[in-house]
Design a protein around this motif. Structure first.
Motif, mmCIF file in Angstrom:
data_model
loop_
_atom_site.group_PDB
_atom_site.id
_atom_site.type_symbol
_atom_site.label_atom_id
_atom_site.label_comp_id
_atom_site.label_asym_id
_atom_site.label_seq_id
_atom_site.Cartn_x
_atom_site.Cartn_y
_atom_site.Cartn_z
ATOM 1 N N UNK A 380 -9.535 -3.453 19.160
ATOM 2 C CA UNK A 380 -10.315 -1.711 18.770
ATOM 3 C C UNK A 380 -9.787 -0.936 18.792
ATOM 4 N N UNK A 381 -8.807 -0.255 19.634
ATOM 5 C CA UNK A 381 -7.898 0.941 19.428
ATOM 6 C C UNK A 381 -7.221 0.835 17.399
ATOM 7 N N UNK A 382 -6.980 -0.004 16.914
ATOM 8 C CA UNK A 382 -5.710 -0.219 16.430
ATOM 9 C C UNK A 382 -6.877 -0.528 14.861
ATOM 10 N N UNK A 383 -8.217 -1.032 14.834
ATOM 11 C CA UNK A 383 -9.299 -0.994 14.008
ATOM 12 C C UNK A 383 -9.521 0.589 13.922
ATOM 13 N N UNK A 384 -9.898 1.622 15.121
ATOM 14 C CA UNK A 384 -10.349 2.532 14.637
ATOM 15 C C UNK A 384 -9.035 3.401 14.491
ATOM 16 N N UNK A 385 -8.325 3.397 15.084
ATOM 17 C CA UNK A 385 -7.218 4.191 14.207
ATOM 18 C C UNK A 385 -6.581 4.430 13.205
ATOM 19 N N UNK A 386 -7.088 2.492 12.175
ATOM 20 C CA UNK A 386 -5.997 2.402 10.898
ATOM 21 C C UNK A 386 -7.482 2.974 9.994
ATOM 22 N N UNK A 387 -8.751 2.913 10.455
ATOM 23 C CA UNK A 387 -10.251 3.870 9.675
ATOM 24 C C UNK A 387 -9.801 4.441 10.123
ATOM 25 N N UNK A 388 -9.599 5.229 10.657
ATOM 26 C CA UNK A 388 -9.080 6.999 11.323
ATOM 27 C C UNK A 388 -8.367 7.894 9.268
ATOM 28 N N UNK A 389 -7.475 6.429 9.603
ATOM 29 C CA UNK A 389 -6.367 7.005 8.502
ATOM 30 C C UNK A 389 -6.767 6.757 6.920
ATOM 31 N N UNK A 390 -7.710 5.615 7.001
ATOM 32 C CA UNK A 390 -8.225 5.122 5.154
ATOM 33 C C UNK A 390 -8.863 6.611 5.749
ATOM 34 N N UNK A 391 -9.835 6.969 5.842
ATOM 35 C CA UNK A 391 -11.037 7.661 6.014
ATOM 36 C C UNK A 391 -9.918 9.789 5.590
ATOM 37 N N UNK A 392 -8.885 9.917 6.155
ATOM 38 C CA UNK A 392 -7.860 11.271 5.917
ATOM 39 C C UNK A 392 -7.570 10.465 5.239
ATOM 40 N N UNK A 393 -6.886 9.771 4.711
ATOM 41 C CA UNK A 393 -6.292 9.403 3.105
ATOM 42 C C UNK A 393 -7.443 10.135 2.190
#
Length: 496
Positions: A380-393
């Motif tokens: 869950x943490x990896x998925x959330x962090x990945x989503x935050x990274x995509x959103x930041x980009x």
């Protein structure tokens, strides 16, 4: 007519000043501190003479008290192994006693020939009795409890090392976040300061035009209101900057430098896909490996509890030397020595052993469930962090477009104000939109870098080795090897 022309010229001049001040401040300060992003969102720019992200990470790795505390805790757990290995070694104890006593002894001797009466002998006096003893016990068999305790202690050592990895990741991520927070708040502070300077110039010009009769009192009030709002935002930016400095000092352990260099994202160190990041996290994240070692520790505890039902066989040797005797003044010294095999078979001890076995099995089941929980949590943490990274980009691209559009809008409003089609309020609004866009861009850049470090930590790969920090990495194995086979001594390896 001439007065109107002068008014439009003043508006245009004020707009040019505002546009130049905001654009220049944003371009120069953001480029030097927050760094303008390239097309792919990476922060670029040089940081000559400024503090760098790597330096901040190195200082936090060396100075952070939370991390140093966890290292001490890991070294303390290393001592569980020599404690368990002590079960293989003999236990030796010595005794000594000195007794000062008074003895009055009357002895009757019966005659051996008929008719000869018995004789009586009396001996009395004060004397000191000295006794020295040495006892050695060697366990020969205890149901393999020593071997099991040793394996359990080794599992505790491995678990502690993984907990240390977790702390290292937490500290490094906090250091990266503190660094970027300070970088962000410094850039926003300068933007707000430049905005206030522009608003002060605009207010002076509006008052001059009001004196000349070109604008109304409403225009002056609008300029004053906008200046007050700008000063409020400047005070908030100053407070946020001071707070970021304090957080930097708390996490990294040293005061921040006067200037910080741009920090690029670390996407190159993470997997390219979400599935790859999840797979890496499920195999390398210290939360999962810690839970795995805890399962093994709990399994060994079950075996230890079951071993309490096994017999124990020990060899006991004893040597005792006495000078004098408490029974007779005639005895000057004695020497006694013995060796024995002692077998202890537990039959029934009130049921405590059986309760301990059942308890250990329940704990084992709990640890297995904890392992499943850790895997789900990491995923869950990896998925959330990945989503935050995509959103930041995506946010980087959006805010870049927003800044470009705000600049075009400000230039357009300025030109329209020159021909009398726009008011002072329109110029102020366009200027504020540009400031807000610049602030949003700085925030997006900060989020972009922090999100890349968060993804790296979520996969369990945020470490000095992977980051390539030029620092001597703390190796917990060194201390473990120093104390594992130690038979004695009270000093720790560092001499304390």
């Amino acid at each position: 007519m001439l007065r109107g022309a002068r008014g439009r010229a003043a508006i245009a001049r004020g707009a040019r000043i505002a546009a130049f001040a905001v654009s220049a401040a944003a371009a120069l300060w953001v480029a030097s501190l927050a760094a303008e992003p390239a097309a792919n969102g990476r922060l670029v720019g040089t940081g000559a003479g400024a503090g760098t992200m790597d330096e901040a990470l190195i200082q936090s790795y060396q100075n952070n008290p939370q991390l140093n505390s966890q290292r001490s805790a890991t070294r303390a757990i290393d001592e569980n192994v020599p404690t368990a290995l002590a079960g293989y070694r003999p236990r030796v104890s010595g005794t000594a006693s000195l007794t000062d006593q008074y003895l009055d002894q009357l002895t009757r001797t019966t005659g051996t020939t008929a008719g000869i009466p018995a004789t009586y002998t009396q001996a009395k006096g004060a004397f000191a009795v000295q006794s020295y003893g040495l006892t050695a016990t060697q366990t020969l068999y205890n149901g393999l409890q020593t071997a099991t305790r040793t394996r359990q202690a080794e599992g505790q050592v491995f678990s502690a090392r993984e907990q240390l990895r977790t702390t290292e990741q937490t500290v490094l991520l906090s250091a990266a976040t503190a660094y970027m927070n300070l970088l962000q708040t410094a850039a926003i502070l300068e933007l707000q300061r430049s905005n206030v300077n522009v608003l002060e110039v605009t207010l002076r010009q509006t008052r001059d035009r009001f004196t000349a009769g070109e604008v109304t009192r409403t225009d002056v009030a609008q300029a004053e209101s906008r200046l007050s709002g700008g000063r409020s935002q400047l005070s908030l930016a100053e407070s946020n900057y001071v707070t970021a400095q304090a957080q930097y000092l708390q996490v990294i352990g040293v005061p921040p430098p006067a200037r910080l260099a741009p920090a690029p994202p670390v996407d190159r160190l993470s997997p390219r896909t979400l599935d790859g990041a999840i797979a890496r996290g499920r195999t390398e994240h210290p939360l999962i490996t810690t839970a795995m070692y805890n399962v093994d520790i709990a399994l060994q505890q079950v075996k230890i509890a079951e071993g309490a039902l096994a017999p124990t066989l020990a060899a006991v040797g004893n040597v005792q030397k006495n000078f004098g005797s408490t029974q007779s003044l005639a005895v000057l010294e004695t020497l006694q020595a013995s060796i024995a095999a002692q077998l202890t078979v537990p039959i029934y001890q009130g049921g405590a052993e059986y309760s301990a076995i059942r308890q250990a099995k329940e704990t084992l089941g709990q640890r297995r469930l904890d392992l499943d929980t850790a895997r789900d949590q990491v995923q869950a943490t990896v998925t959330q962090a990945w989503g935050q990274l995509d959103a930041a980009k995506a946010q980087i691209d959006a805010t870049q477009s927003q800044v470009t559009a705000a600049e075009v809008a400000l230039n357009g409003v300025r030109e329209e104000a020159r021909v009398g089609q726009r008011t002072t309020l329109d110029v102020l609004n366009a200027q504020q939109d540009l400031v807000n866009a610049r602030v949003a861009l700085v925030t997006a850049q900060r989020d972009r870098v922090v999100a890349s470090y968060t993804v790296l930590a979520a996969t369990g790969a945020l470490s000095p080795q992977i980051l390539g920090l030029k620092i001597e990495v703390y190796d917990p194995v060194t201390h473990y090897q120093q104390v594992r086979d130690a038979w004695g001594g009270v000093r720790v390896p560092d001499g304390r």
